[in-house]
Design an enzyme around this catalytic site. Structure first.
Site, PDB file in Angstrom:
ATOM      1  N   CYS C 100       0.856  -1.184   0.000  1.00 43.89           N
ATOM      2  CA  CYS C 100       0.000   0.000   0.000  1.00 43.89           C
ATOM      3  C   CYS C 100       0.890   1.231   0.000  1.00 43.89           C
ATOM      4  O   CYS C 100       1.748   1.386   0.862  1.00 43.89           O
ATOM      5  CB  CYS C 100      -0.882  -0.027   1.253  1.00 43.89           C
ATOM      6  SG  CYS C 100      -1.850   1.465   1.497  1.00 43.89           S
ATOM      7  N   CYS C 104      -3.577   7.421  -1.948  1.00 44.97           N
ATOM      8  CA  CYS C 104      -4.825   7.595  -2.683  1.00 44.97           C
ATOM      9  C   CYS C 104      -5.959   8.074  -1.798  1.00 44.97           C
ATOM     10  O   CYS C 104      -6.882   8.735  -2.263  1.00 44.97           O
ATOM     11  CB  CYS C 104      -5.219   6.316  -3.411  1.00 44.97           C
ATOM     12  SG  CYS C 104      -5.174   4.878  -2.396  1.00 44.97           S
ATOM     13  N   THR C 191      -4.331   4.842   7.262  1.00 39.48           N
ATOM     14  CA  THR C 191      -3.246   4.412   6.385  1.00 39.48           C
ATOM     15  C   THR C 191      -2.324   5.588   6.069  1.00 39.48           C
ATOM     16  O   THR C 191      -2.777   6.636   5.631  1.00 39.48           O
ATOM     17  CB  THR C 191      -3.850   3.887   5.079  1.00 39.48           C
ATOM     18  OG1 THR C 191      -4.681   2.782   5.395  1.00 39.48           O
ATOM     19  CG2 THR C 191      -2.777   3.464   4.119  1.00 39.48           C
ATOM     20  N   GLU C 257      -0.623   1.561   9.445  1.00 38.00           N
ATOM     21  CA  GLU C 257      -1.872   2.186   9.858  1.00 38.00           C
ATOM     22  C   GLU C 257      -1.699   2.707  11.281  1.00 38.00           C
ATOM     23  O   GLU C 257      -0.877   2.181  12.034  1.00 38.00           O
ATOM     24  CB  GLU C 257      -3.040   1.183   9.826  1.00 38.00           C
ATOM     25  CG  GLU C 257      -3.797   1.183   8.523  1.00 38.00           C
ATOM     26  CD  GLU C 257      -3.291   0.124   7.568  1.00 38.00           C
ATOM     27  OE1 GLU C 257      -2.599  -0.812   8.031  1.00 38.00           O
ATOM     28  OE2 GLU C 257      -3.567   0.214   6.358  1.00 38.00           O
ATOM     29  N   HIS C 292     -12.817   5.589  -3.366  1.00 35.31           N
ATOM     30  CA  HIS C 292     -11.792   4.812  -2.680  1.00 35.31           C
ATOM     31  C   HIS C 292     -11.902   3.326  -3.040  1.00 35.31           C
ATOM     32  O   HIS C 292     -10.899   2.611  -3.030  1.00 35.31           O
ATOM     33  CB  HIS C 292     -11.890   5.025  -1.176  1.00 35.31           C
ATOM     34  CG  HIS C 292     -10.602   4.745  -0.464  1.00 35.31           C
ATOM     35  ND1 HIS C 292      -9.375   5.123  -0.964  1.00 35.31           N
ATOM     36  CD2 HIS C 292     -10.333   4.098   0.704  1.00 35.31           C
ATOM     37  CE1 HIS C 292      -8.425   4.720  -0.135  1.00 35.31           C
ATOM     38  NE2 HIS C 292      -8.974   4.090   0.880  1.00 35.31           N
ATOM     39  N   TYR C 296      -8.817   0.579  -5.128  1.00 31.52           N
ATOM     40  CA  TYR C 296      -8.292  -0.771  -4.929  1.00 31.52           C
ATOM     41  C   TYR C 296      -7.787  -1.377  -6.232  1.00 31.52           C
ATOM     42  O   TYR C 296      -7.459  -2.565  -6.290  1.00 31.52           O
ATOM     43  CB  TYR C 296      -9.284  -1.635  -4.141  1.00 31.52           C
ATOM     44  CG  TYR C 296      -9.130  -1.335  -2.667  1.00 31.52           C
ATOM     45  CD1 TYR C 296      -9.624  -0.154  -2.135  1.00 31.52           C
ATOM     46  CD2 TYR C 296      -8.396  -2.170  -1.832  1.00 31.52           C
ATOM     47  CE1 TYR C 296      -9.414   0.171  -0.810  1.00 31.52           C
ATOM     48  CE2 TYR C 296      -8.183  -1.843  -0.502  1.00 31.52           C
ATOM     49  CZ  TYR C 296      -8.685  -0.679  -0.002  1.00 31.52           C
ATOM     50  OH  TYR C 296      -8.451  -0.350   1.312  1.00 31.52           O
ATOM     51  N   CYS C 298      -4.990  -0.683  -6.907  1.00 29.02           N
ATOM     52  CA  CYS C 298      -3.620  -0.956  -6.461  1.00 29.02           C
ATOM     53  C   CYS C 298      -3.391  -2.434  -6.240  1.00 29.02           C
ATOM     54  O   CYS C 298      -2.284  -2.938  -6.452  1.00 29.02           O
ATOM     55  CB  CYS C 298      -3.330  -0.192  -5.186  1.00 29.02           C
ATOM     56  SG  CYS C 298      -4.367  -0.700  -3.790  1.00 29.02           S
ATOM     57  N   GLU C 446      -6.634  -5.723   4.457  1.00 33.31           N
ATOM     58  CA  GLU C 446      -7.058  -4.400   4.014  1.00 33.31           C
ATOM     59  C   GLU C 446      -7.933  -4.497   2.768  1.00 33.31           C
ATOM     60  O   GLU C 446      -8.861  -3.699   2.582  1.00 33.31           O
ATOM     61  CB  GLU C 446      -5.826  -3.528   3.734  1.00 33.31           C
ATOM     62  CG  GLU C 446      -6.171  -2.077   3.463  1.00 33.31           C
ATOM     63  CD  GLU C 446      -5.059  -1.372   2.707  1.00 33.31           C
ATOM     64  OE1 GLU C 446      -3.923  -1.349   3.198  1.00 33.31           O
ATOM     65  OE2 GLU C 446      -5.338  -0.875   1.590  1.00 33.31           O
TER      66      GLU C 446
END
Lengths: 481, 481, 481, 481
Positions: C100, C104, C191, C257, C292, C296, C298, C446
Site C-alpha cells: 500500500c 490515494c 493508512t 496504519e 476509494h 483498490y 492498487c 485491508e
C-alpha cells in the site's frame, strides 16, 4: 434504404430459398415454423430497436464508407466509443429478448476481416480490403444479417487439416476457376444461420503451409446453391409446438443453431477475402475471437432477465424480504455486474489497428469471456434456489385449463395473496426456460463454448500476459538482481 | 412373500385404481404411459437388485419384527451398519438408474415415525407405536413402495397454518369420527407418488397449540377414495413420446413428481400415527429431514453416471488425454467423493434412539445435503465443459434416419475414428439429459430443494453446532478468562 | 514548486513535529524509524515516478485551478480519462511497491469534497467550495500527501453518534469559536498517517439531525497541536528490526496504519468544509467510498508482484513446466485481470458532477471492490500452492550466514541447478511477506475491510441496481402484464 | 510405564542431547527456548489428555502386542473403531491447542511400516516385521514421540534420485557394515522434530531398481550422532520473545518445523525396516500418505478454534446478530464439518491389511486432504471478514501498558460495553495468529502442503477411481453396447 424495419426484415427472409432440414424433414416455410420463428423474432428485435429514438445512440452508427446511418450490427468500429456501445447494445438486446439474438457474429466477422484483409494486402499487395469494403457497403446498404461461420467439425482432434482421413473436416477449396473458387466442408454450431441473408466463412485454427488450401475466407448468400442447413435441437424445443402461452417460458424469443454443409459451392472472386495466406489464419481467428468474446456482453442482459425473474418469483412466493433471499439477489447482481465490467473494460481499453478499425483489448476480452463460462452457472443456480422446487414439479398449462385440475392448481399454488396463480406459474416457467430449457442452451452451454471453450481463453490469457514485467517487479522487491 | 420381483411390482401397480391427471387429462393406464413408465422402471430396479446375490448385502435386511429378509427400503435401521448400507444402496441405485428411484422417501418416513410414535407414546401413554409396528409389518409383508408426504402448499409464507385465509394450505383434520378421521389438504412435489402402493402423511413444519388440527400423521393406500394426483412436467418430458432411442438421453429410467390432493379422505384410527400432539411436529420434521438428507447419497451415484459420461464423451471427442480434461475429470470425482464422505459420515456417526431405531448424525446429514445443493451444479458445469457445444446443437435422431441428412451427420460428427457417430450422439444426449433434461430436474433442482432447501440446512447447522465449546477453546488459548 | 522529488518529500517530513507512539514509546525520529521507513519509501515512490518521463502521462495532470502540472494524487478529475488514469496509476504503484503506497486516500477525499462542498453551497449559499478550492491550491502548490480520515471508532454499533455513552466515539465539535471550531474524537486504521503533511476529516456514516454536531469535515496540518498517532502493528513487523536483507521479504517498501486521536484540536474556519449539514453526510460517505473503492486498483499491481513471484518460485523450484503449475498461473492472472476490468470499467463509465468533478460509476466501483474482498485471497492461496511448503519452514537468513548451518542450507535447498539457493530463499520470503507477513495485512485484510467491509458494498449494490427494469423485462417475456 | 504424563514427557526431553540451530546459533536449552517451548507444550498435551478420564476412550488404546493401555499415538490400528477414534483424537487436540501438535506423523509412520514391513517379509522371507514389532514395543513401552521423516530435499525435480548431480538430495545408504548401515541425506519440513525422542526415515517417492540405495527405511534416536536440526522460522515467531501476554495470539501452543541433516549416521540392523526393496517404496509412500492425509482431521479442531474466535469477535464487536455475520458463521461451520465428514468417512470405510493393521480408505483419505487444501483458506477469509480491520491495525500490547497511550486504546477500542477492551484485543490477536501468524503457517500453508501438496492428491484420486464402472453405467443408460 440502409436500415430495415422488423417487418421488412421478416419479408426479406421470405424471399430467401434456404434448404433447411429439421426432425429429418425439409422445412418448407422457415419463417413461420413455430420452432424457428422465436429465433427470427429475436433477430428482428435488432432491426426494431434501431428505429426507436431512445435506443438510436446505441443501436445505430454512421458508416465510415458512406456516411449514412446504419444499424450498428453492420458497422466497422471507428472509435473506443463504438466498442463500448457495442457492449451496451449486447446487454440491451440480451435483456429485451432473454436469449441469443444471433446477429453479433456477423458484426464481429466483418470487423475482424476489415483488419486482416487490410494486413494481407499490406504484405502481399493483394486487393482483399478493396473487395471487402465493396462487400461491406452492400451489406450496410441492404442492412443484412450476416452469419459468421468459423467452427469446422475438426474430425480427429490430434491431426491438422491436411492430415485428416476425411479432407472435408475443415472447409477447403476443391477447385480454382477463372471466375472464382469451389469450396467444400461444413460449419457447425451456426447461430442464427437460417435467419441470415449472408454467410461469411473463416478458418477455425492457426495453419501452416501444408494447410494452405484450408486458409480461406469468403462470403456467400445464405441460399447459394449447395448449402444445406440441418437444425440443431434444444432442450424443450417442442414445447413451442404445444400451442400454449405458458410452458415455453419465454413466449416471444429464442435462438437456434444449425450445421451448415457446403457441398461444392461456387464463390466468385469478389467475395473471396483470404486465399491460401495461411499465416494470417491465426490472426483472423484471434481477432474474430476477441471481438466475439466481447460480444458475450449479451449474457449480462440475459442475466438481467434472470435476476428480474428471480426477484419476481421471490415476491410471488412471498419470501422476498427474507435476508437470505435478499443476499442471493445481491450476489446474482454482483456476478452479473462483474461480467459487465469485463465487456466494458475490454472495449474501453481498445486500440486502433492499421486499417483504422478499432479492436478490443484482447487480453481483457478473453478474461471477460472466461468469466462468462463460470458466473452464469452460479447465477442460474441461485435463481433455482430462489424459485423453489415448484419450478420443476409444476403441472402443465393444460392442467390449468382442464376443469378437473384447474381448481386444485389455483387453490394450492396460490402463495402471495395479491398475485394470481397463473402469474406465479408464468415466472417459474421463465426461470425453467433460462436454467433448463431452450434459453439454458444459450445462457449456460453456449456461454461455456461459444466464441471458444474455456481452455481457449486460458491459452490466450497465458499468451497475452506480460510475465517478464511481473517477475522483474517481484525480483527487485526481494533483492534478486 | 416379503420381497417382490420387479415383474411382481409392476403387476401390483396394475391392480391400483389411481386417479392421475397429466396434460389436463385423466391417465387411464398409468403403468404403461410412456412419460410415467421410466419412473416406474426406476422403482422396479429397487425390487430387481434385491434379488441379485451380488447386491443382497446392500439391498436387503432382516426385519426386526418378523426376522424375515426384507427389502432394505422397508427396513427400520437396527445398527450403524444399517445406516451405512442405506447410503451405499442410494449410491448404487443412483448409478444404476441415473435418476431418482423414488423409494427412499418412504423408508425415511417409516424410520422417522418409528422414533416419534414411540416418543409420543412414552409421553402420553398413547399406542401409536403399536399401530405403527402393525402397519410396518403389513408394508414389509407386501414389500410396498411407500410415498412419504411432507411438503404442504403453505400458502402465505408469513402465516402459520391456523391463520391462513385458506385453511387447506396445510393438511388438517376436518372431521373426527368414531372409526377414524377425515382429512383435507394437499402435498406438493411428491416424488414417485403414482408408483407407490401407500402414502404416509406428515406435518411439514413445527407447530404450536393453535395449529393442533394440522399436527397429524397417517397412512393411506395410494388409491384411497378422494386422492387425486396431478403430474408435474419436466424439462424435455415429451421426448419420451417421440418414439426414438436416442434423444431422450436416458433410455431406461426417469423420475416424476406430482401434486397430491386429499379431498376429504377418510383415515381409520389404526392408520393414524400422530393426532394433535403438535409439540412433536418439529421432531418428526427434523428426524425425517435428517434421514432424507442422508438419502441424497443417491446423487453420488448419479454423479458416477455423469463422470462416466463425461469421460466417455472426452474419449469419443478424441480429447481425453489433454491435461485440462484430465484435471476436470479429477475435479468432478473429487467433488463427487466429497459428497460420498458426507453420506457415509452422517451414517457412521449415527446413534440409537429410545425406540431402538438408529438415526443418523443430524448435524452431518444436514452438512451433507447442503453440499448436495452445490457440488452437482459444478459437476454438471464441468460435464458441459468436457462434452463440448455439440451437446446443444446436435440435430434430432430423426435427422440421423433421414437419407438426406444422415450422410452429413455421419460424416461431419465423426471425431474419434474408432467410434461410430451414433455413439457420440448417444453420450451427448445423456449429458444433455443430466444437465438440462428430465434428469437435470432431479440432479440439479431436486438436489437444491429436495429434503429441504439450502436455508433449511443452514438453520439446522446453526442449531446443532456446539458453539460454546468452540468459544471456550478460543478464549482459553488467548488468555480470556 | 508544484511537484516535489522523493528526496524533497523526505526532507519535508523531517520538518513535521508529529506525536507518534509505537510499542508504548514516543517515536523521536519518525522518518528514520526502521519499522516506519519502508512505508515512507512507498509514499516517496509516488513522488519519484511523477518525475519519470515514461510515467508522466499517468502520474501527473494539469491542475484545473492553476493550469500547472501537478502530481495526479493532488488532482481533481476533469474527465473520464483522468478517472481511467487514476486506476492505472494505482496498478503501476502497486506493482512497483508490492504494498500500500498510502496516498490515494487523500486524493479520494479531495475529489469527494470537491463535489459535496459544491453541492452544500448550492443548497445553502455557504462558501465551502471556495474555501475548498483555496485549500486545494495550497495542497497542489506544496505537493502534499494528505491523509483522508473517515473511520471513527464507533463504540456501540447499535447506537447512533448522539446516543453513544461516550460521545467521543464519533468525531464531533465540542466548541464553536469566532475563529473556528474545536473538535474531539479519533480516527482508526489511518493508512499512511505519519507520512502525511495534512489530514482531512470526514464523517463515517449517514447522519440525522440529532447527530449534527458530528456532521463535520475539515483539514488540519498533520502536526497540529492535540493530534496523537498510535501506530498499529503488523504481522512480522519486527523483522524490519533484524537488520538483514532477506527475511523481511519486501526489502524496500511497506505500509502502516495508525489510530489518530484528536484531543480538543482547534480548526480555523477556512479549513472547515462541512459544519452540521448532516443531510450531506451520506453523500460524502458514498462519494468518498466510491472513489476509494476504485482505488483498490492498487491490488491488481500487488497481484502482479504475487504472480511474478509465484512464477519465479516455480522456476526456482524447477517445476514451472508442470501443467498444473501453468494452469494455476493462468488462474491467478485471470482473477487479477478480472479485478483490473472492475477498476477500469467503473472509471470509463464515470460521469460529471455539478461541480465539474468526474466521478466513477458508483455501482461498478462497489462491484470492483467487492471482488477485491475475494480474489486476492484465492490468488494468495494459489501462490502458496506454487511456492511449496518450504515457504514456511525456511530457516532464518542468519542460518545462511553461520558456517555451521550455511553449508547445509546451500546444499539441501538447492533445486533448479542454475539458481543460487539464496535467490530461492529470497523469492519465498517475498511470497511469505505477501501472504502472511506485513504485506498480507494490506493485500488480504485491508482488501477485505479498506474502503468498507464486504457488507457495505453489498448494501450499495442493492441500492444502485435498477431492479424494476429487470423485472419488467422478465415479466414481458413470460406474458405477465 | 507405558504412558508418560506431560511433566514426565518434558523431563524426558531434557535428557536428550539434540544438536539444534536457530537464527544461526546452537540452541543450548531446547526445552526452555521461548520460540520452541509452545510447540513442546502442544506435544505435551497429547500426554496430558491421555490421563484425563473424559478423554481416555479417544486418547488411549490397548496394545495388540502387550495388551497394555498405551497412548493412541503409539498404537497400531486394530479396527475401524481405532481409525475413527484417531480422527476424533485429531480434532480434539486441534481444538485444545489451536495448532499442530506434531505427534501424528510418528503414529502414521508406525502404522504404515507395520503393513509394508509385513508385506516385504511375505515376498522375500526377510524379518523386517519382527524387527518392527520389537521396535514398536520399545516405543510403546517408553511412550515416545516419534518423528516420521519422509520429505527429501529432492534437488532437481526432473531427475530421479540416482541421477541427481548431488547424490545426497535423497536419503541413501553410503556404507553397509556388518552391524548396520551408514546413511546420508536430509529430511525437510520435519514437524515437531526437536520435540521427538525417535525419528523414523522413509523414502519419499516411488523408486526403480537404479534407485535401490535410496529405498531405505529405518529408525534412530533423535539425538543420534550425526543428526543436526536447523529450525525453520514462522511468521511472527519472534513475538514469543517479546515477553507479553497478548500479541503472540495463542499464548500457550505453537508448532515448529526443522530441516534434519543426517551426516553419515550409523543405523544398527535391528532398526532397519526396508533395505533396497525399491518396489515397496511406492506402497510405503502411499500408505503413509493415506494415513497422514487422514490426520488432517486436526484442522477441523483448529477450525473449531477459528469459529469460536470469530463468533467471540463478533460479540465483542457488538455485531453478532447481523444476518450476514450469522450467515458467515454458518458457512464456516458448514465447511469445517464437511472436512470432518472426510476424516470420518475415510476411517469408517477402512479395511484390514494382511498384517492385521487397519488402513483407511485411500481414495477418501485423499479426497479429505484435498479439501483441507481449500476450505481452511475460505474459513480464514471469513474469520478476517468477521474480525474487522482492527485485527491488522491494532497497536501493540505495550501501548496498552504505557500511560500515554493506554487511555486512548481503552477509550477508543471499546465496542460492546460489557466487554473489556483487553478482551477484544486478545481475541483479535488470536485470529491474527491463526490467519497470518505462527498458527497460519500450520492452518493454511501446512494444510496446503503437509502430507503432500494438492497435486499429489489429485494424482491419487485419479488412480483410485473406478472409471470403468462409471463408464459402463453411463453407456448402458444411453444405449451404447
Amino acid at each position: 434504404m440502409p436500415m430495415m424495419t422488423a417487418e421488412q426484415y421478416e419479408e426479406s427472409l421470405r424471399r430467401l430459398n434456404l434448404v433447411v432440414y429439421m426432425f429429418g424433414k425439409r422445412v418448407e416455410n422457415v419463417v413461420d415454423d413455430p420452432i424457428i420463428r422465436p429465433s427470427m423474432n429475436a433477430v428482428a428485435k435488432t432491426y426494431e430497436l434501431a428505429h426507436r429514438p431512445e435506443h438510436e445512440d446505441i443501436m445505430t452508427a454512421t458508416s465510415h464508407i458512406t456516411g449514412k446511418k446504419v444499424n450498428r450490427f453492420t458497422h466497422i468500429h471507428q472509435s473506443i466509443d463504438d466498442l463500448v456501445k457495442k457492449s451496451k447494445m449486447g446487454r440491451l438486446l440480451g435483456r429485451e429478448t432473454g436469449c441469443c439474438f444471433q446477429r453479433c457474429v456477423g458484426m464481429d466477422t466483418l470487423n475482424a476481416l476489415s483488419i486482416v484483409s487490410f494486413d494481407i494486402d499490406t504484405k502481399y499487395g493483394t486487393e482483399y480490403y478493396k473487395r471487402f469494403l465493396k462487400y461491406l457497403e452492400y451489406v450496410q446498404q441492404n442492412d443484412f444479417t450476416v452469419d459468421g461461420a468459423m467452427t469446422d467439425p475438426k474430425g480427429d482432434r490430434s491431426l491438422p487439416p491436411h492430415k485428416q482421413p476425411d479432407p472435408d473436416q475443415f472447409m477447403h477449396v476443391v477447385e480454382e476457376r477463372k471466375d472464382g473458387i469451389v469450396v467444400r466442408g461444413a460449419k457447425a454450431h451456426q447461430t442464427g444461420a437460417v435467419n441470415s441473408h449472408e454467410i461469411i466463412v473463416m478458418p477455425t485454427i492457426s495453419m501452416r503451409e501444408e494447410d494452405k488450401d484450408y486458409a480461406i475466407s469468403f462470403a456467400l448468400p445464405s441460399d447459394a446453391e449447395g448449402i444445406t442447413y440441418i437444425m440443431g435441437r434444444q432442450s424443450c424445443d417442442t414445447r413451442k409446438l404445444e400451442g400454449g402461452t405458458m410452458d415455453q417460458g419465454n413466449l416471444l424469443f429464442g435462438g437456434h443453431e444449425a450445421l451448415v454443409v457446403f457441398d461444392d459451392v461456387f464463390v466468385p472472386w469478389d467475395r473471396v477475402f483470404m486465399y491460401r495466406e495461411y499465416e494470417f489464419s491465426r490472426q483472423l481467428v484471434e481477432q474474430f475471437a476477441a471481438y466475439h468474446r466481447q460480444s458475450y456482453a449479451c449474457k449480462v442482459g440475459v442475466g438481467d432477465v434472470m435476476i428480474g425473474a428471480a426477484q419476481t418469483a421471490a415476491e410471488y412466493n412471498g419470501v422476498e424480504k427474507a435476508s437470505h433471499i435478499r443476499d442471493k439477489i445481491v450476489e446474482m447482481n454482483h456476478l452479473n455486474e462483474t461480467l459487465y465490467c469485463g465487456c466494458i473494460a475490454c472495449a474501453s481499453e481498445g486500440h486502433k489497428e492499421p486499417s483504422g478499425t478499432y479492436c478490443v483489448n484482447i487480453l481483457l476480452a478473453n478474461v471477460h469471456k472466461h468469466n462468462v463460462t463460470r458466473f452464469p452457472y452460479e447465477i442460474s443456480r441461485l435463481a433455482q434456489d430462489i424459485a423453489g422446487g415448484l419450478m420443476v414439479t409444476l403441472p402443465s398449462e393444460k392442467d390449468l385449463q382442464s376443469p378437473e385440475t384447474a381448481k386444485w392448481l389455483k387453490k394450492y399454488f396460490k402463495a402471495n395473496p395479491d398475485i394470481p396463480t397463473e402469474h406465479r406459474m408464468h415466472i417459474l416457467r421463465l426461470i425453467e426456460n433460462l436454467t433448463l430449457g431452450t434459453a439454458a442452451t444459450n445462457y449456460l452451454t453456449e456461454s461455456m463454448h461459444g466464441a471458444g471453450s474455456p481452455q481457449a481463453q486460458r491459452i490466450m490469457i497465458s499468451r497475452r500476459i506480460n510475465m517478464q514485467e511481473k517477475q522483474r517487479a517481484a525480483k527487485r522487491l526481494c533483492g534478486i538482481e
